[in-house]
Design a protein around this motif. Structure first.
Motif, PDB file in Angstrom:
ATOM      1  N   ASN A 120       0.888  -1.224  -0.207  1.00 18.29           N
ATOM      2  CA  ASN A 120      -0.043   0.067  -0.090  1.00 18.29           C
ATOM      3  C   ASN A 120       0.920   1.135   0.007  1.00 18.29           C
ATOM      4  OD1 ASN A 120      -2.229  -1.822   0.227  1.00 18.29           O
ATOM      5  ND2 ASN A 120      -2.237  -1.276   2.583  1.00 18.29           N
ATOM      6  N   ILE A 121       0.450   2.149  -0.855  1.00 22.12           N
ATOM      7  CA  ILE A 121       1.375   3.374  -0.619  1.00 22.12           C
ATOM      8  C   ILE A 121       0.391   4.717  -0.730  1.00 22.12           C
ATOM      9  CG2 ILE A 121       3.032   5.045  -1.968  1.00 22.12           C
ATOM     10  CD1 ILE A 121       4.008   2.536  -3.475  1.00 22.12           C
ATOM     11  N   ARG A 122       0.504   5.444   0.284  1.00 26.60           N
ATOM     12  CA  ARG A 122      -0.311   6.581   0.474  1.00 26.60           C
ATOM     13  C   ARG A 122       0.469   7.770   0.172  1.00 26.60           C
ATOM     14  NH1 ARG A 122      -2.679   6.652   5.902  1.00 26.60           N
ATOM     15  NH2 ARG A 122      -0.624   7.165   6.598  1.00 26.60           N
ATOM     16  N   LEU A 123       0.158   8.868  -0.805  1.00 27.31           N
ATOM     17  CA  LEU A 123       1.035   9.995  -1.022  1.00 27.31           C
ATOM     18  C   LEU A 123       0.219  11.133  -0.311  1.00 27.31           C
ATOM     19  CD1 LEU A 123       2.115   9.636  -4.830  1.00 27.31           C
ATOM     20  CD2 LEU A 123       3.373   8.899  -2.450  1.00 27.31           C
ATOM     21  N   SER A 124       0.975  11.964   0.502  1.00 31.14           N
ATOM     22  CA  SER A 124       0.419  13.273   0.755  1.00 31.14           C
ATOM     23  C   SER A 124       0.862  14.292  -0.408  1.00 31.14           C
ATOM     24  CB  SER A 124       0.908  13.521   2.096  1.00 31.14           C
ATOM     25  OG  SER A 124       0.680  12.857   2.975  1.00 31.14           O
ATOM     26  N   VAL A 125      -0.173  14.985  -1.083  1.00 28.98           N
ATOM     27  CA  VAL A 125      -0.203  16.191  -1.963  1.00 28.98           C
ATOM     28  C   VAL A 125      -1.025  16.921  -1.467  1.00 28.98           C
ATOM     29  CG1 VAL A 125       0.741  14.450  -3.823  1.00 28.98           C
ATOM     30  CG2 VAL A 125      -1.780  14.858  -3.277  1.00 28.98           C
ATOM     31  N   PRO A 126      -0.930  18.220  -2.346  1.00 30.64           N
ATOM     32  CA  PRO A 126      -1.945  19.202  -1.673  1.00 30.64           C
ATOM     33  C   PRO A 126      -3.401  18.791  -2.398  1.00 30.64           C
ATOM     34  CG  PRO A 126      -0.033  20.227  -3.128  1.00 30.64           C
ATOM     35  CD  PRO A 126       0.112  18.536  -3.112  1.00 30.64           C
ATOM     36  N   GLY A 127      -4.097  18.890  -1.391  1.00 31.88           N
ATOM     37  CA  GLY A 127      -5.693  18.403  -1.747  1.00 31.88           C
ATOM     38  C   GLY A 127      -5.785  16.950  -0.919  1.00 31.88           C
ATOM     39  N   PRO A 128      -6.712  16.275  -1.345  1.00 34.03           N
ATOM     40  CA  PRO A 128      -6.743  14.829  -0.767  1.00 34.03           C
ATOM     41  C   PRO A 128      -5.744  14.026  -1.037  1.00 34.03           C
ATOM     42  CG  PRO A 128      -8.698  15.279  -2.210  1.00 34.03           C
ATOM     43  CD  PRO A 128      -7.754  16.286  -2.410  1.00 34.03           C
ATOM     44  N   ARG A 129      -5.403  12.998  -0.155  1.00 35.16           N
ATOM     45  CA  ARG A 129      -4.253  11.924  -0.374  1.00 35.16           C
ATOM     46  C   ARG A 129      -4.477  11.095  -1.329  1.00 35.16           C
ATOM     47  NH1 ARG A 129      -3.567  10.915   5.988  1.00 35.16           N
ATOM     48  NH2 ARG A 129      -2.085  12.840   6.658  1.00 35.16           N
ATOM     49  N   LEU A 130      -3.517  10.696  -2.011  1.00 33.84           N
ATOM     50  CA  LEU A 130      -3.577   9.542  -2.935  1.00 33.84           C
ATOM     51  C   LEU A 130      -3.111   8.197  -2.467  1.00 33.84           C
ATOM     52  CD1 LEU A 130      -2.025  11.490  -6.090  1.00 33.84           C
ATOM     53  CD2 LEU A 130      -4.427  11.344  -5.416  1.00 33.84           C
ATOM     54  N   PHE A 131      -3.777   7.485  -3.020  1.00 30.30           N
ATOM     55  CA  PHE A 131      -3.673   5.892  -2.582  1.00 30.30           C
ATOM     56  C   PHE A 131      -3.597   4.786  -3.477  1.00 30.30           C
ATOM     57  CE2 PHE A 131      -5.235   1.905  -0.129  1.00 30.30           C
ATOM     58  CZ  PHE A 131      -4.275   1.673   0.687  1.00 30.30           C
TER      59      PHE A 131
ATOM     60  N   SER B   5       2.693   2.357 -10.470  1.00 31.74           N
ATOM     61  CA  SER B   5       2.145   2.847 -11.762  1.00 31.74           C
ATOM     62  C   SER B   5       0.458   3.508 -11.423  1.00 31.74           C
ATOM     63  CB  SER B   5       1.793   1.379 -12.574  1.00 31.74           C
ATOM     64  OG  SER B   5       1.138   1.898 -13.720  1.00 31.74           O
ATOM     65  N   ASP B   6      -0.146   2.991 -10.585  1.00 33.73           N
ATOM     66  CA  ASP B   6      -1.551   3.405 -10.475  1.00 33.73           C
ATOM     67  C   ASP B   6      -1.333   4.712  -9.630  1.00 33.73           C
ATOM     68  OD1 ASP B   6      -2.767   1.089 -10.977  1.00 33.73           O
ATOM     69  OD2 ASP B   6      -3.004   0.379  -8.933  1.00 33.73           O
ATOM     70  N   LEU B   7      -0.381   5.055  -9.140  1.00 36.80           N
ATOM     71  CA  LEU B   7      -0.153   6.538  -8.334  1.00 36.80           C
ATOM     72  C   LEU B   7       0.421   7.596  -9.521  1.00 36.80           C
ATOM     73  CD1 LEU B   7       1.659   5.922  -5.092  1.00 36.80           C
ATOM     74  CD2 LEU B   7      -0.720   6.692  -5.441  1.00 36.80           C
ATOM     75  N   GLU B   8       1.144   6.918 -10.471  1.00 40.02           N
ATOM     76  CA  GLU B   8       1.474   7.757 -11.423  1.00 40.02           C
ATOM     77  C   GLU B   8       0.320   8.316 -12.413  1.00 40.02           C
ATOM     78  OE1 GLU B   8       4.693   7.939 -15.118  1.00 40.02           O
ATOM     79  OE2 GLU B   8       4.422   6.248 -14.207  1.00 40.02           O
ATOM     80  N   LYS B   9      -0.769   7.399 -12.628  1.00 44.29           N
ATOM     81  CA  LYS B   9      -1.963   7.487 -13.246  1.00 44.29           C
ATOM     82  C   LYS B   9      -2.751   8.814 -12.531  1.00 44.29           C
ATOM     83  CE  LYS B   9      -2.284   3.120 -15.317  1.00 44.29           C
ATOM     84  NZ  LYS B   9      -2.982   1.874 -15.225  1.00 44.29           N
ATOM     85  N   GLN B  10      -2.602   8.479 -11.102  1.00 43.45           N
ATOM     86  CA  GLN B  10      -3.394   9.591 -10.193  1.00 43.45           C
ATOM     87  C   GLN B  10      -3.124  10.966 -10.343  1.00 43.45           C
ATOM     88  OE1 GLN B  10      -4.613   7.928  -6.372  1.00 43.45           O
ATOM     89  NE2 GLN B  10      -4.698   5.744  -7.235  1.00 43.45           N
ATOM     90  N   LEU B  11      -1.717  10.914 -10.240  1.00 45.78           N
ATOM     91  CA  LEU B  11      -1.023  11.925 -10.238  1.00 45.78           C
ATOM     92  C   LEU B  11      -0.961  12.920 -11.665  1.00 45.78           C
ATOM     93  CD1 LEU B  11       2.098  10.846  -8.181  1.00 45.78           C
ATOM     94  CD2 LEU B  11       0.712  12.897  -7.616  1.00 45.78           C
ATOM     95  N   THR B  12      -1.190  12.052 -12.714  1.00 47.31           N
ATOM     96  CA  THR B  12      -0.933  12.742 -13.991  1.00 47.31           C
ATOM     97  C   THR B  12      -2.439  13.323 -13.925  1.00 47.31           C
ATOM     98  OG1 THR B  12       0.334  11.145 -14.967  1.00 47.31           O
ATOM     99  CG2 THR B  12      -1.190  12.372 -16.494  1.00 47.31           C
ATOM    100  N   LYS B  13      -3.535  12.640 -13.599  1.00 43.53           N
ATOM    101  CA  LYS B  13      -4.913  13.190 -13.592  1.00 43.53           C
ATOM    102  C   LYS B  13      -4.980  14.494 -12.714  1.00 43.53           C
ATOM    103  CE  LYS B  13      -9.759  11.736 -12.835  1.00 43.53           C
ATOM    104  NZ  LYS B  13     -10.534  10.678 -12.555  1.00 43.53           N
ATOM    105  N   LYS B  14      -4.354  14.542 -11.633  1.00 44.91           N
ATOM    106  CA  LYS B  14      -4.489  15.596 -10.448  1.00 44.91           C
ATOM    107  C   LYS B  14      -3.618  16.667 -11.128  1.00 44.91           C
ATOM    108  CE  LYS B  14      -3.581  16.541  -5.735  1.00 44.91           C
ATOM    109  NZ  LYS B  14      -5.345  16.420  -5.222  1.00 44.91           N
TER     110      LYS B  14
END
Length: 100
Positions: free
Chosen positions: A56-67, A84-93
């Protein structure tokens, strides 16, 4: 970026930590908005031999956390899928942040 590791029913491993740090640092160079990463390694008894090693990886970024969570037969596969999943979420964000 600060990276924290937690292990549940798994022995701590420098090799896993180094591999994960390398993957997350590459992600950080692409998306500097990452403040902190919390990485959790755990094992579960499953009916399939192809799952059970969970990352499990949880990233703290501005706004809601990504998981992201992934379960494979080894931790390397789980780490790769989670990143890979987080990269997709970050690209969208990042796309949403640029439009405002």
């Amino acid at each position: 970026m600060n990276i924290n590791f937690e292990y549940h029913n798994v022995e701590a491993s420098n090799r896993l930590e180094e591999y994960t740090k390398d993957k997350l640092e590459k992600l950080y160079h692409k998306f500097q908005m990452i403040v902190r990463a919390d990485v959790f390694f755990k094992t579960e008894n499953t009916s399939s031999d192809k799952t059970g090693m969970i990352c499990n990886i949880r990233l703290s970024v501005p706004g809601p956390r990504l998981f992201a969570e992934a379960s494979h037969e080894d931790f390397i596969g789980s780490i790769n899928e989670s990143v890979s999943d987080l990269e997709k979420q970050l690209t969208k964000k990042k796309g949403k942040m640029m439009t405002y």
